[in-house]
Design a protein around this motif. Structure first.
Motif, PDB file in Angstrom:
ATOM      1  N   ILE A   1      19.596  18.109  59.749  1.00 47.63           N
ATOM      2  CA  ILE A   1      19.857  18.335  58.325  1.00 47.63           C
ATOM      3  C   ILE A   1      19.768  20.416  58.369  1.00 47.63           C
ATOM      4  O   ILE A   1      19.285  20.896  59.488  1.00 47.63           O
ATOM      5  CB  ILE A   1      18.855  18.630  57.407  1.00 47.63           C
ATOM      6  N   SER A   2      20.199  20.854  57.343  1.00 47.73           N
ATOM      7  CA  SER A   2      20.467  22.189  56.729  1.00 47.73           C
ATOM      8  C   SER A   2      20.067  22.927  55.690  1.00 47.73           C
ATOM      9  O   SER A   2      19.943  24.025  55.031  1.00 47.73           O
ATOM     10  CB  SER A   2      21.679  22.889  58.109  1.00 47.73           C
ATOM     11  N   GLY A   3      19.572  22.094  54.871  1.00 48.55           N
ATOM     12  CA  GLY A   3      19.573  22.466  53.300  1.00 48.55           C
ATOM     13  C   GLY A   3      18.462  21.107  52.888  1.00 48.55           C
ATOM     14  O   GLY A   3      18.558  19.933  53.020  1.00 48.55           O
ATOM     15  N   PHE A   4      18.014  21.209  51.150  1.00 45.26           N
ATOM     16  CA  PHE A   4      17.070  20.909  50.724  1.00 45.26           C
ATOM     17  C   PHE A   4      18.289  19.479  50.455  1.00 45.26           C
ATOM     18  O   PHE A   4      19.229  19.588  49.711  1.00 45.26           O
ATOM     19  CB  PHE A   4      16.520  21.027  49.495  1.00 45.26           C
TER      20      PHE A   4
ATOM     21  N   VAL B   1      16.661  36.118  55.647  1.00 48.24           N
ATOM     22  CA  VAL B   1      16.696  37.832  55.668  1.00 48.24           C
ATOM     23  C   VAL B   1      15.840  38.465  56.606  1.00 48.24           C
ATOM     24  O   VAL B   1      15.661  39.083  57.193  1.00 48.24           O
ATOM     25  CB  VAL B   1      15.616  38.337  53.945  1.00 48.24           C
ATOM     26  N   ASN B   2      14.943  37.334  57.536  1.00 53.81           N
ATOM     27  CA  ASN B   2      13.929  37.778  58.634  1.00 53.81           C
ATOM     28  C   ASN B   2      14.819  37.590  60.082  1.00 53.81           C
ATOM     29  O   ASN B   2      13.708  37.740  61.174  1.00 53.81           O
ATOM     30  CB  ASN B   2      12.980  37.601  58.537  1.00 53.81           C
ATOM     31  N   GLU B   3      16.313  37.579  59.954  1.00 54.55           N
ATOM     32  CA  GLU B   3      16.727  37.266  60.800  1.00 54.55           C
ATOM     33  C   GLU B   3      16.915  38.450  62.735  1.00 54.55           C
ATOM     34  O   GLU B   3      16.581  38.302  63.564  1.00 54.55           O
ATOM     35  CB  GLU B   3      18.376  37.114  60.729  1.00 54.55           C
ATOM     36  N   LEU B   4      16.939  39.725  62.443  1.00 58.80           N
ATOM     37  CA  LEU B   4      16.662  40.864  62.702  1.00 58.80           C
ATOM     38  C   LEU B   4      14.983  40.542  63.815  1.00 58.80           C
ATOM     39  O   LEU B   4      14.853  40.818  64.724  1.00 58.80           O
ATOM     40  CB  LEU B   4      16.864  41.993  62.441  1.00 58.80           C
ATOM     41  N   ALA B   5      14.071  40.694  62.586  1.00 61.99           N
ATOM     42  CA  ALA B   5      12.488  40.197  63.419  1.00 61.99           C
ATOM     43  C   ALA B   5      12.667  39.095  64.254  1.00 61.99           C
ATOM     44  O   ALA B   5      11.703  38.999  65.087  1.00 61.99           O
ATOM     45  CB  ALA B   5      11.855  40.247  62.085  1.00 61.99           C
ATOM     46  N   LEU B   6      13.053  38.235  63.943  1.00 57.44           N
ATOM     47  CA  LEU B   6      13.205  37.658  64.596  1.00 57.44           C
ATOM     48  C   LEU B   6      13.564  37.166  65.988  1.00 57.44           C
ATOM     49  O   LEU B   6      13.385  36.988  66.950  1.00 57.44           O
ATOM     50  CB  LEU B   6      13.384  35.814  64.084  1.00 57.44           C
TER      51      LEU B   6
ATOM     52  N   HIS C   1      17.121  26.990  59.648  1.00 54.91           N
ATOM     53  CA  HIS C   1      17.957  27.090  58.773  1.00 54.91           C
ATOM     54  C   HIS C   1      17.301  27.455  57.780  1.00 54.91           C
ATOM     55  O   HIS C   1      17.245  27.566  56.558  1.00 54.91           O
ATOM     56  CB  HIS C   1      18.431  25.598  58.244  1.00 54.91           C
ATOM     57  N   LEU C   2      16.276  29.372  57.591  1.00 49.30           N
ATOM     58  CA  LEU C   2      15.920  29.551  56.957  1.00 49.30           C
ATOM     59  C   LEU C   2      16.692  30.067  56.085  1.00 49.30           C
ATOM     60  O   LEU C   2      15.995  30.649  54.725  1.00 49.30           O
ATOM     61  CB  LEU C   2      14.306  30.694  57.500  1.00 49.30           C
TER      62      LEU C   2
ATOM     63  N   GLY D   1       9.436  24.857  53.628  1.00 48.01           N
ATOM     64  CA  GLY D   1      10.624  25.203  52.947  1.00 48.01           C
ATOM     65  C   GLY D   1      11.156  23.810  53.833  1.00 48.01           C
ATOM     66  O   GLY D   1      11.464  23.053  54.190  1.00 48.01           O
ATOM     67  N   VAL D   2      10.742  24.382  55.741  1.00 53.68           N
ATOM     68  CA  VAL D   2      11.541  23.475  56.475  1.00 53.68           C
ATOM     69  C   VAL D   2      10.680  21.736  56.828  1.00 53.68           C
ATOM     70  O   VAL D   2      11.272  20.743  56.761  1.00 53.68           O
ATOM     71  CB  VAL D   2      11.533  23.313  58.393  1.00 53.68           C
TER      72      VAL D   2
END
Length: 451
Positions: free
Chosen positions: A166-169, A369-374, A193-194, A202-203
């Motif tokens: 999955i990728s969403g609710f 939104v935190n993709e760069l930090a991750l 899929h954040l 959420g995951v």
């Protein structure tokens, strides 16, 4: 297939049957979305794609043996029956749900942020020691793939292992409604899929939607080492069965010894029983996957000998921790997909190899939104592990390279031109990125490299 008539299919999806009423009792032999796979007795699903519209191939499918089509618009000059529906994609889920109802067998639903496919393969290897086991093929784990997997189940299937991605609710709810698992297996709740799911909570919420449509009396097998899954203390009045490396779990492991290409030796422990096995894989994370499969096999009555034989018959599939040895390099082809959790697990595997270790890592998509930090944190992890050379490829992977104090290339082409100068004979090279990065091109370049 089990007998499945056109009348049953039309009723299942609420479609309008158009054609000779006498043919409603006709049964189908397969369900196909690809006109090239049609054979005598097939039901054809006319699906509108981005580049191809299946409705354009209905006549050809009739000519090649299809007995009926499910479609959103009436075919011109239809010589055979068709079932008219508002949405073929919605209809196939209802059709698959009706077909699933014909089976009273163990159905294992498998999901998680990491290890879905390898756990699915391990489960199938184990359950196949006792049952004729049907499984998800390739990447058919989404809202079209799961129904197609169910609809390809042979009449004599005795068990099934269904991968659910999955990728969403809401997606897992729809998948579980089709598959109706009797055993639910969740591997890891990771950072994936954040963009849609927000955070790991959420995951967890999205993955555990699987439980709502599990069959009455279903069992729940969860990774007790995962800090999110271990908080699930009860599901529909039943305590989950936990597996993991820690002995706090009912199914746990001892004496783990990673021998690289020689496999992972360990002792799988549960209920006073101890199974000594060698898992034919390079990653220590496969111990957890084996524990999940052994838990399911134990629930279904497999003997110790069958469990051991199943674990030791496991085979990797596709570009998932697949080792390729050339005259110059050892390549770990793990480029099927990536998120921070799976990349760190792959780096742990790379660390087990002797000699110079190189990681070629690319963008990890859908991290929000935190993709760069991750990405940066993943690079720091590689540096702390002592990986000898980290190479980032792609715009997001620049942060990963920064965290690892490694090298960065904007594109695959820019990297492959420099590979002869970057690598040394005898290097072990891990290649991993999100599937859309097409890192299989790097793997092919490495295979051709002469050092």
């Amino acid at each position: 297939m089990k007998p499945f008539t056109l009348a049953e299919i039309a009723a299942a999806c609420g479609g309008e049957y158009v054609g000779d009423a006498a043919l409603k009792s006709q049964t189908i032999t397969s369900v196909e979305r690809d006109s090239r796979q049609i054979r005598d007795g097939s039901l054809f699903l006319a699906i509108r794609g981005e580049r191809v519209d299946g409705h354009d191939f209905i006549e050809r499918c009739y000519e090649n043996g299809a007995v009926c089509a499910v479609c959103e618009k009436a075919p011109a000059n239809a010589r055979k029956p068709y079932i008219l529906v508002p949405s073929t994609l919605a209809a196939v889920k209802e059709i698959a749900r009706a077909y699933r109802e014909k089976f009273d067998i163990p159905v294992v639903g498998v999901s998680g942020s990491v290890g879905k496919t390898s756990t699915k393969e391990m489960l199938c290897a184990v359950l196949s020691q006792k049952f004729k086991t049907h499984k998800t093929q390739g990447n058919l784990n989404n809202e079209l793939g799961v129904p197609l997997t169910i609809l390809s189940m042979p009449e004599d299937a005795e068990a099934a292992v269904i991968e659910m991605g999955i990728s969403g609710f809401g997606e897992m709810t729809r998948l579980a409604r089709v598959a109706q698992p009797t055993i639910c297996v969740l591997t890891v709740i990771g950072c994936c899929h954040l963009e849609n799911l927000g955070d790991r909570d959420g995951v967890l919420k999205a993955k555990t939607e699987m439980f709502a449509y599990a069959r009455e009396g279903a069992e729940y097998i969860l990774n007790g080492d995962d800090d999110k899954l271990c908080t699930v203390t009860q599901v529909r009045g039943k305590r989950p069965i936990f597996f993991g490396l820690s002995d706090k779990n009912r199914y746990y492991a001892e004496n783990i010894e990673n021998n690289g290409e020689g496999g992972v030796r360990c002792t799988l422990c549960f209920d006073g029983r101890r199974l000594d096995v060698t898992i034919p894989a390079i990653g220590s994370y496969m111990v957890s996957n084996a524990l999940a499969a052994v838990a399911a096999g134990d629930l279904l009555g497999l003997s110790d000998e069958e469990l051991i034989r199943g674990v030791e018959s496991y085979k990797t599939v596709g570009s998932r921790a697949n080792v390729v040895n050339t005259e110059s390099l050892r390549i770990i082809d793990d480029c099927y997909n990536a998120n921070p959790t799976s990349v760190k697990a792959s780096l742990d595997t790379l660390k087990n190899f002797t000699g110079r270790r190189v990681a070629v890592l690319g963008d990890m998509k859908e991290l929000g939104v935190n993709e760069l930090a991750l990405h940066y944190d993943t690079g720091v992890y590689a540096k702390e592990l002592g990986i000898d050379l980290v190479i980032g490829v792609g715009p997001l992977a620049k942060k990963l390279a920064d965290g690892a104090e490694g090298l960065w290339f904007e594109s695959i082409e820019a990297l492959t031109a420099e590979l002869p100068d970057l690598l040394q004979k005898g290097d072990t090279v891990l290649v991993k990125a999100s599937h859309s990065m097409h890192f299989e091109r790097i793997v092919e370049a490495l295979k051709e490299l002469k050092l």
